[in-house]
Design a protein around this motif. Structure first.
Motif, PDB file in Angstrom:
ATOM      1  N   THR A  27       0.887  -1.210   0.048  1.00 11.71           N
ATOM      2  CA  THR A  27      -0.133   0.006  -0.121  1.00 11.71           C
ATOM      3  C   THR A  27       1.067   1.189   0.081  1.00 11.71           C
ATOM      4  O   THR A  27       1.102   1.672   1.336  1.00 11.71           O
ATOM      5  CB  THR A  27      -0.952  -0.002   1.172  1.00 11.71           C
ATOM      6  N   GLU A  28       1.274   1.658  -1.269  1.00 14.77           N
ATOM      7  CA  GLU A  28       2.433   2.930  -1.266  1.00 14.77           C
ATOM      8  C   GLU A  28       1.795   4.332  -1.204  1.00 14.77           C
ATOM      9  O   GLU A  28       2.544   5.179  -1.078  1.00 14.77           O
ATOM     10  CB  GLU A  28       3.127   2.757  -2.594  1.00 14.77           C
ATOM     11  N   LEU A  29       0.311   4.433  -1.100  1.00 15.92           N
ATOM     12  CA  LEU A  29      -0.063   5.658  -1.005  1.00 15.92           C
ATOM     13  C   LEU A  29      -0.564   5.881   0.411  1.00 15.92           C
ATOM     14  O   LEU A  29      -1.458   5.239   1.110  1.00 15.92           O
ATOM     15  CB  LEU A  29      -1.267   5.901  -1.958  1.00 15.92           C
ATOM     16  N   LEU A  30       0.062   6.981   0.943  1.00 15.39           N
ATOM     17  CA  LEU A  30      -0.323   7.361   2.302  1.00 15.39           C
ATOM     18  C   LEU A  30      -1.467   8.381   2.191  1.00 15.39           C
ATOM     19  O   LEU A  30      -0.962   9.549   2.011  1.00 15.39           O
ATOM     20  CB  LEU A  30       1.003   8.084   3.209  1.00 15.39           C
ATOM     21  N   ASP A  31      -2.585   8.021   2.265  1.00 15.99           N
ATOM     22  CA  ASP A  31      -3.638   8.794   2.227  1.00 15.99           C
ATOM     23  C   ASP A  31      -3.961   9.825   3.189  1.00 15.99           C
ATOM     24  O   ASP A  31      -4.306  10.750   2.945  1.00 15.99           O
ATOM     25  CB  ASP A  31      -5.143   7.741   2.198  1.00 15.99           C
ATOM     26  N   GLU A  32      -3.442   9.631   4.542  1.00 17.08           N
ATOM     27  CA  GLU A  32      -3.503  10.543   5.450  1.00 17.08           C
ATOM     28  C   GLU A  32      -2.544  10.296   6.495  1.00 17.08           C
ATOM     29  O   GLU A  32      -2.307   9.090   6.874  1.00 17.08           O
ATOM     30  CB  GLU A  32      -4.903  10.633   6.298  1.00 17.08           C
ATOM     31  N   LEU A  33      -1.807  11.186   7.205  1.00 12.50           N
ATOM     32  CA  LEU A  33      -1.043  11.087   8.193  1.00 12.50           C
ATOM     33  C   LEU A  33      -1.115  12.381   9.221  1.00 12.50           C
ATOM     34  O   LEU A  33      -1.099  13.440   8.699  1.00 12.50           O
ATOM     35  CB  LEU A  33       0.611  11.098   7.713  1.00 12.50           C
ATOM     36  N   VAL A  34      -1.241  12.025  10.384  1.00 12.50           N
ATOM     37  CA  VAL A  34      -1.426  12.896  11.539  1.00 12.50           C
ATOM     38  C   VAL A  34      -0.570  12.848  12.449  1.00 12.50           C
ATOM     39  O   VAL A  34      -0.230  11.717  13.011  1.00 12.50           O
ATOM     40  CB  VAL A  34      -2.746  13.041  12.263  1.00 12.50           C
ATOM     41  N   LEU A  35       0.254  13.946  12.735  1.00 11.33           N
ATOM     42  CA  LEU A  35       1.167  13.980  13.625  1.00 11.33           C
ATOM     43  C   LEU A  35       0.800  14.325  15.091  1.00 11.33           C
ATOM     44  O   LEU A  35       0.372  15.803  15.237  1.00 11.33           O
ATOM     45  CB  LEU A  35       2.652  14.756  13.230  1.00 11.33           C
ATOM     46  N   HIS A  36       0.880  13.479  16.153  1.00  8.04           N
ATOM     47  CA  HIS A  36       0.215  13.749  17.385  1.00  8.04           C
ATOM     48  C   HIS A  36       0.984  14.779  18.205  1.00  8.04           C
ATOM     49  O   HIS A  36       0.926  15.516  18.916  1.00  8.04           O
ATOM     50  CB  HIS A  36      -0.361  12.374  17.870  1.00  8.04           C
ATOM     51  N   SER A  37       2.513  14.186  18.285  1.00  4.93           N
ATOM     52  CA  SER A  37       3.449  15.031  19.095  1.00  4.93           C
ATOM     53  C   SER A  37       4.942  14.882  18.562  1.00  4.93           C
ATOM     54  O   SER A  37       5.118  13.767  18.004  1.00  4.93           O
ATOM     55  CB  SER A  37       3.492  14.321  20.523  1.00  4.93           C
ATOM     56  N   PRO A  38       5.645  15.845  18.942  1.00  8.83           N
ATOM     57  CA  PRO A  38       7.051  15.607  18.259  1.00  8.83           C
ATOM     58  C   PRO A  38       7.818  14.391  18.846  1.00  8.83           C
ATOM     59  O   PRO A  38       7.659  13.984  20.032  1.00  8.83           O
ATOM     60  CB  PRO A  38       7.659  16.996  18.776  1.00  8.83           C
ATOM     61  N   LEU A  39       8.826  13.998  18.011  1.00 11.56           N
ATOM     62  CA  LEU A  39       9.652  12.814  18.466  1.00 11.56           C
ATOM     63  C   LEU A  39      10.989  13.297  18.935  1.00 11.56           C
ATOM     64  O   LEU A  39      11.698  13.781  17.910  1.00 11.56           O
ATOM     65  CB  LEU A  39       9.661  11.757  17.473  1.00 11.56           C
ATOM     66  N   VAL A  40      11.200  13.565  20.375  1.00  9.35           N
ATOM     67  CA  VAL A  40      12.453  14.088  20.641  1.00  9.35           C
ATOM     68  C   VAL A  40      13.337  13.371  20.721  1.00  9.35           C
ATOM     69  O   VAL A  40      13.250  12.053  21.398  1.00  9.35           O
ATOM     70  CB  VAL A  40      12.164  14.895  21.958  1.00  9.35           C
ATOM     71  N   VAL A  41      14.590  13.270  20.296  1.00 13.12           N
ATOM     72  CA  VAL A  41      15.560  12.540  20.280  1.00 13.12           C
ATOM     73  C   VAL A  41      16.497  12.677  21.531  1.00 13.12           C
ATOM     74  O   VAL A  41      16.939  14.006  21.773  1.00 13.12           O
ATOM     75  CB  VAL A  41      16.590  12.710  19.137  1.00 13.12           C
ATOM     76  N   PRO A  42      16.615  11.829  22.484  1.00 12.31           N
ATOM     77  CA  PRO A  42      17.358  11.974  23.594  1.00 12.31           C
ATOM     78  C   PRO A  42      18.842  12.257  23.619  1.00 12.31           C
ATOM     79  O   PRO A  42      19.367  11.982  22.492  1.00 12.31           O
ATOM     80  CB  PRO A  42      17.146  10.595  24.373  1.00 12.31           C
TER      81      PRO A  42
END
Length: 419
Positions: free
Chosen positions: A94-109
């Motif tokens: 399934t190569e098509l990303l129909d929708e993507l929602v970012l909930h929170s930043p991914l902080v690198v430690p």
């Protein structure tokens, strides 16, 4: 001249560890190697429909992430989350990303602390749509109490319709586009909270035509080495999206962070340079098209929606460190020590304990030289007993320290113990 060989049997014996004894291929555990820089292995679920990919990131293993700093924190760019989702979709067709929602930043430690990543693709529904989610948790080696997973993004994958790559934007820059001054672009962005390091400084030229923005973007050498292992390197995509920050530097926009993607599709892999076209399609929303220098599509995003970036959005993200402070109870009483010579006391006797006692450390040393037992544990009262001549001075200093408050008292006590 003829040189003599070593006198030991170097051909039949060696003294280094054989790596094969300590490494087991992931295939033995039923996993598949993905060969992706951010996702190491994957496994198809038993029902044949779902798929889970996992990886581990840190500034030690992925130093290029340290070049993406927002509001003083190293963040995994939204372009990298997009890349992870597209890669997961490829694993199930399934190569098509129909929708993507970012909930929170991914902080690198910071430092060598790491994050475990998990991208899970679920079973398709009746319309063939698959839910996909990205979770992370702090990596804690050797700890039984695994930290909880945090969901950072979720979206929907669908099968992409067949396409024929066609040439677009044959004239570059497009007719009517005017060059934008980007002198000192990244230094000026740093003053607004965007700290882009060398790998993310890919913009080479920007043009504007009405509300449309165009850019030439090149992946710097530090990222080009891994370009073939990504679908499209996140630093290249992120640099293309930086074009929208031109308005911020002109005093006409806000600090922005990607919030959602719709209709994202990867058309070609391994790109190290692209032409970017950003077209407004609504409030804080853009259509993004990346093509190669021949005009063939590399990545298209029907709608990229951004939200204003605030300090609270970043500060609210906590990252568990590999090291943490724990208060452990310190036992006391007869059950904790043995009166067998392995424990000794300096100064006054401890209540309830019949232990060898010495006036000071010098007396203990003299006892050992005379044949006495060497104690395993020595209790030293705090503050330690002062010499007769210094007792009054010590008392005066301690009283003065207490008068100045707890910090001064702590310093005086630690200094006396150190002495």
């Amino acid at each position: 001249r003829r040189v003599g060989l070593p006198t030991y049997a170097f051909q039949t014996k060696h003294y280094w560890l054989d790596g094969r004894t300590g490494t087991v291929g992931v295939s033995v555990a039923g996993l598949s190697t993905l060969g992706h820089p951010l996702l190491a292995v994957g496994v198809a679920l038993a029902d044949g429909n779902g798929h889970v990919s996992t990886g581990r990131i840190s500034l030690h293993t992925h130093p290029w992430l340290a070049d993406h700093v927002v509001m003083g924190r190293a963040l995994v760019p939204g372009a990298a989350v997009l890349e992870l989702m597209l890669r997961a979709g490829e694993s199930v067709g399934t190569e098509l990303l129909d929708e993507l929602v970012l909930h929170s930043p991914l902080v690198v430690p910071a430092g060598d602390a790491a994050l475990d990543l998990q991208v899970a693709v679920e079973t398709p529904d009746e319309q063939g749509r698959r839910a996909v989610r990205l979770h992370s948790r702090a990596y804690r080696p050797g700890q039984d109490d695994d930290p909880e997973w945090t969901c950072h993004a979720e979206g929907t994958l669908i099968a992409a319709p067949a396409e024929e790559r066609s040439v677009q934007d044959t004239v570059w820059p497009p007719v009517g586009a005017e060059a934008v001054d980007i002198d000192g672009f990244y230094d000026r962005l740093a003053a607004t909270g965007y700290g882009y390091g060398p790998v993310f400084r890919g913009i080479r030229a920007v043009w504007r035509r009405g509300e449309e923005l165009f850019a030439d973007v090149v992946l710097p050498e530090g990222g080009a080495r891994d370009a073939e292992r990504f679908g499209v390197h996140p630093a290249l995509v992120d640099a293309a999206l930086q074009t929208r920050l031109v308005s911020l530097l002109e005093g006409q926009g806000d600090r922005l962070m990607p919030f959602s993607f719709a209709g994202a599709r990867l058309h070609a892999t391994g790109a190290t340079a692209v032409r970017a076209r950003l077209t407004p399609v609504g409030d804080d929303a853009l259509s993004v098209r990346l093509t190669d220098h021949a005009g063939l599509p590399v990545l298209t995003i029907e709608t990229l929606t951004s939200r204003p970036l605030t300090a609270d959005a970043i500060a609210g993200q906590s990252v568990d460190s590999l090291y943490e402070v724990n208060w452990a109870p310190l036992g006391s009483g007869p059950e904790q020590v043995e009166a067998d010579g392995s424990t000794a006391v300096i100064g006054e006797r401890l209540p309830g304990l019949d232990l060898p006692r010495h006036a000071d450390l010098a007396a203990l040393a003299e006892s050992v030289r005379g044949g006495g037992a060497v104690p395993h544990t020595v209790f030293l009262p705090c503050p330690p007993p002062a010499a007769d001549g210094a007792a009054a001075a010590t008392a005066d200093n301690t009283s003065a320290a207490h008068a100045d408050g707890a910090p001064a008292a702590v310093r005086a006590l630690l200094a006396s113990v150190l002495g």
